[in-house]
Design a protein around this motif. Structure first.
Motif, PDB file in Angstrom:
ATOM      1  N   TYR A   1       0.813  -1.211   0.000  1.00 15.16           N
ATOM      2  CA  TYR A   1       0.000   0.000   0.000  1.00 15.16           C
ATOM      3  C   TYR A   1       0.850   1.266   0.000  1.00 15.16           C
ATOM      4  N   GLN A   2       1.997   1.201   0.651  1.00 16.44           N
ATOM      5  CA  GLN A   2       2.883   2.364   0.638  1.00 16.44           C
ATOM      6  C   GLN A   2       4.006   2.193  -0.379  1.00 16.44           C
ATOM      7  N   GLU A   3       4.079   1.015  -0.993  1.00 17.77           N
ATOM      8  CA  GLU A   3       5.020   0.691  -2.060  1.00 17.77           C
ATOM      9  C   GLU A   3       6.475   0.961  -1.681  1.00 17.77           C
ATOM     10  N   LEU A   4       6.817   0.622  -0.430  1.00 20.06           N
ATOM     11  CA  LEU A   4       8.206   0.764   0.004  1.00 20.06           C
ATOM     12  C   LEU A   4       9.018  -0.428  -0.487  1.00 20.06           C
ATOM     13  N   SER A   5      10.307  -0.206  -0.685  1.00 19.33           N
ATOM     14  CA  SER A   5      11.203  -1.310  -1.037  1.00 19.33           C
ATOM     15  C   SER A   5      11.446  -2.134   0.223  1.00 19.33           C
ATOM     16  N   TYR A   6      12.009  -3.313   0.060  1.00 17.22           N
ATOM     17  CA  TYR A   6      12.305  -4.150   1.218  1.00 17.22           C
ATOM     18  C   TYR A   6      13.327  -3.474   2.121  1.00 17.22           C
ATOM     19  N   GLU A   7      14.259  -2.753   1.526  1.00 14.62           N
ATOM     20  CA  GLU A   7      15.258  -2.023   2.323  1.00 14.62           C
ATOM     21  C   GLU A   7      14.583  -0.930   3.151  1.00 14.62           C
ATOM     22  N   GLU A   8      13.637  -0.213   2.537  1.00 11.29           N
ATOM     23  CA  GLU A   8      12.902   0.838   3.247  1.00 11.29           C
ATOM     24  C   GLU A   8      12.042   0.244   4.370  1.00 11.29           C
ATOM     25  N   ILE A   9      11.453  -0.920   4.100  1.00  8.05           N
ATOM     26  CA  ILE A   9      10.646  -1.584   5.119  1.00  8.05           C
ATOM     27  C   ILE A   9      11.530  -1.978   6.299  1.00  8.05           C
ATOM     28  N   ALA A  10      12.690  -2.530   6.015  1.00  2.07           N
ATOM     29  CA  ALA A  10      13.619  -2.913   7.085  1.00  2.07           C
ATOM     30  C   ALA A  10      13.989  -1.710   7.934  1.00  2.07           C
TER      31      ALA A  10
END
Length: 65
Positions: free
Chosen positions: A50-59
């Motif tokens: 929903y926020q379309e963050l990358s996996y790095e951004e999520i981490a």
């Protein structure tokens, strides 16, 4: 943290009424499934889809909490 699906995005007015109903029903099923997840799993799904963050951004986001 919860993110509601955008009903207007889900339903294309050009679709047949049956298709619109199916999309809304599926959206409600997705909402219910997300609500049933433990918070830490739900956060990952919401951040990614929903926020379309990358996996790095999520981490990074999850480490800051």
């Amino acid at each position: 943290m919860t993110t509601e699906l955008d009903d207007e995005r889900d339903a294309d007015p050009a679709q047949l009424p049956e298709a619109v109903h199916e999309v809304r029903e599926r959206s409600e099923q997705i909402r219910q499934a997300l609500a049933s997840l433990p918070v830490h799993y739900r956060a990952v799904v919401e951040l990614r889809h929903y926020q379309e963050l990358s996996y790095e951004e999520i981490a990074a986001e999850l480490k800051s909490h």
